[in-house]
Design an enzyme around this catalytic site. Structure first.
Site, short mmCIF file in Angstrom:
data_model
loop_
_atom_site.label_atom_id
_atom_site.label_comp_id
_atom_site.label_asym_id
_atom_site.label_seq_id
_atom_site.Cartn_x
_atom_site.Cartn_y
_atom_site.Cartn_z
N HIS A 124 -1.14 4.48 -7.36
CA HIS A 124 -1.66 3.75 -6.21
C HIS A 124 -2.77 4.57 -5.56
O HIS A 124 -2.87 4.65 -4.34
CB HIS A 124 -0.55 3.47 -5.20
CG HIS A 124 0.55 2.61 -5.71
ND1 HIS A 124 1.68 2.32 -4.98
CD2 HIS A 124 0.72 1.96 -6.90
CE1 HIS A 124 2.50 1.55 -5.68
NE2 HIS A 124 1.93 1.32 -6.86
N HIS A 176 0.60 5.08 -14.09
CA HIS A 176 0.42 4.03 -13.08
C HIS A 176 0.35 4.69 -11.72
O HIS A 176 1.26 5.45 -11.35
CB HIS A 176 1.56 3.03 -13.15
CG HIS A 176 1.60 2.08 -11.98
ND1 HIS A 176 0.49 1.39 -11.56
CD2 HIS A 176 2.61 1.74 -11.14
CE1 HIS A 176 0.82 0.64 -10.51
NE2 HIS A 176 2.10 0.84 -10.24
N GLU A 189 9.06 0.05 -12.79
CA GLU A 189 8.01 -0.57 -13.59
C GLU A 189 8.26 -0.44 -15.09
O GLU A 189 7.31 -0.55 -15.89
CB GLU A 189 6.65 0.06 -13.24
CG GLU A 189 6.18 -0.23 -11.82
CD GLU A 189 5.80 -1.68 -11.57
OE1 GLU A 189 6.04 -2.53 -12.46
OE2 GLU A 189 5.27 -1.96 -10.49
N HIS A 232 -2.32 -3.85 -5.52
CA HIS A 232 -1.25 -2.99 -6.02
C HIS A 232 -1.77 -1.61 -6.42
O HIS A 232 -1.46 -0.63 -5.75
CB HIS A 232 -0.56 -3.68 -7.20
CG HIS A 232 0.65 -2.98 -7.71
ND1 HIS A 232 1.71 -3.64 -8.32
CD2 HIS A 232 0.98 -1.67 -7.75
CE1 HIS A 232 2.64 -2.76 -8.68
NE2 HIS A 232 2.21 -1.56 -8.36
#
Length: 226
Positions: A106, A104, A86, A168
C-alpha cells in the site's frame, strides 16, 4: 517466535519449504519499508506451494517456523501462523503466471494511482521492468476471489507483471523475491514521478519503438557474459 496460533506443522515438518520461508523472513523488513503498518504481504513460491507472510503480524515478529506454507488450492499445509488474507490473489497469480515471488504493498504513490483509477503510462524507460504500462485492476473487497481474478485479468490484458488496484494498492510479480521488491520500488518511484509531472503539465510518453529498444537493452544489462 509465535503468536500462539496452532498450525498444521506443529508436530514437526522439518521446516517444509525452508528456503522460501527463510526468504520471507529475510525480506520482511524490505516490505515494511514500502508499506505502512501491517499492510501488504509477500510470498515466495517453490513448486506447487508458496511461503507467505502471516496475517496481522508485525514484520519483525515472526520467524521461519511461523511462516505459513500454502498450496495452490489455498490450503495451509505448514507454519504456526495464519497466512495473509490475500492468499487468493497470490495463488491466482501463481497459477496464471508461473512466477516465483509476489509483493503487494500500500505504498503511498502507487496507492495514489489506484485511488485515482489511473494507469501508469510509459513516461520513463524503467517501466519496461514490469511491462509497457501498469494497469489498474477493478476494485473488489480485499482477500476475495473476485479481487484475485480482477488483478490477473488486468495484468494479462496489459501484458504486465504489475498492477495497481482501485482504492487499494499495488501488486508485482517476478522470478524471485529480490527482483519483485526491486520492481515494486521502480513502480513506486515512477508513480511519484508521474504524479509530480502531472501537477506541472502533461507527461510525455515514450513511443513504442523506444520501449522495444529498452527491452532489448535490458536483456544484456549487468555483468553477464559479453
Amino acid at each position: 517466535m509465535s503468536d500462539g496460533t496452532v498450525g498444521p506443522d506443529d508436530g514437526g515438518d522439518d521446516l517444509l519449504l525452508a528456503d522460501a520461508r527463510e526468504a520471507v523472513v529475510e525480506h520482511a523488513p524490505d516490505l515494511a519499508a514500502l508499506t505502512p503498518g501491517r499492510t501488504g504481504n509477500l510470498s515466495v513460491r517453490d513448486g506447487d506451494r508458496f511461503a507467505v507472510t502471516p496475517t496481522g503480524v508485525a514484520y519483525d515478529a515472526f520467524d521461519a517456523a511461523d511462516v505459513p506454507v500454502v498450496d495452490l488450492d489455498g490450503e495451509r499445509v505448514a507454519g504456526r501462523m495464519k497466512p495473509s488474507s490475500e492468499v487468493p490473489m497470490h495463488r491466482h497469480i501463481y497459477r496464471g503466471y508461473g512466477s516465483e515471488a509476489i509483493v503487494h504493498t500500500h505504498s503511498p504513490w502507487a496507492t495514489t494511482m489506484g485511488v485515482l483509477h489511473r494507469e501508469l503510462p510509459p513516461i520513463h524507460y524503467m517501466i519496461v521492468s514490469v511491462g509497457k504500462r501498469v494497469p489498474v485492476a477493478e476494485y473488489a473487497p480485499y482477500g476475495t476471489e473476485e479481487l484475485a481474478a480482477n488483478v490477473v485479468a488486468a495484468m494479462e490484458e496489459a501484458d504486465a507483471t504489475a498492477s495497481f488496484i482501485e482504492n487499494h494498492g499495488l501488486v508485482v510479480t517476478a522470478d524471485d523475491v529480490g527482483t519483485a521488491l526491486e520492481h515494486t520500488t521502480h513502480v513506486e518511484d515512477l508513480s511519484r514521478l508521474y504524479l509530480r509531472a502531472s501537477a506541472v503539465g502533461e507527461p510525455t510518453e515514450l513511443p513504442e519503438s523506444e520501449l522495444d529498444t529498452a527491452i532489448e537493452q535490458f536483456r544484456s544489462y549487468g555483468q553477464g557474459e559479453e
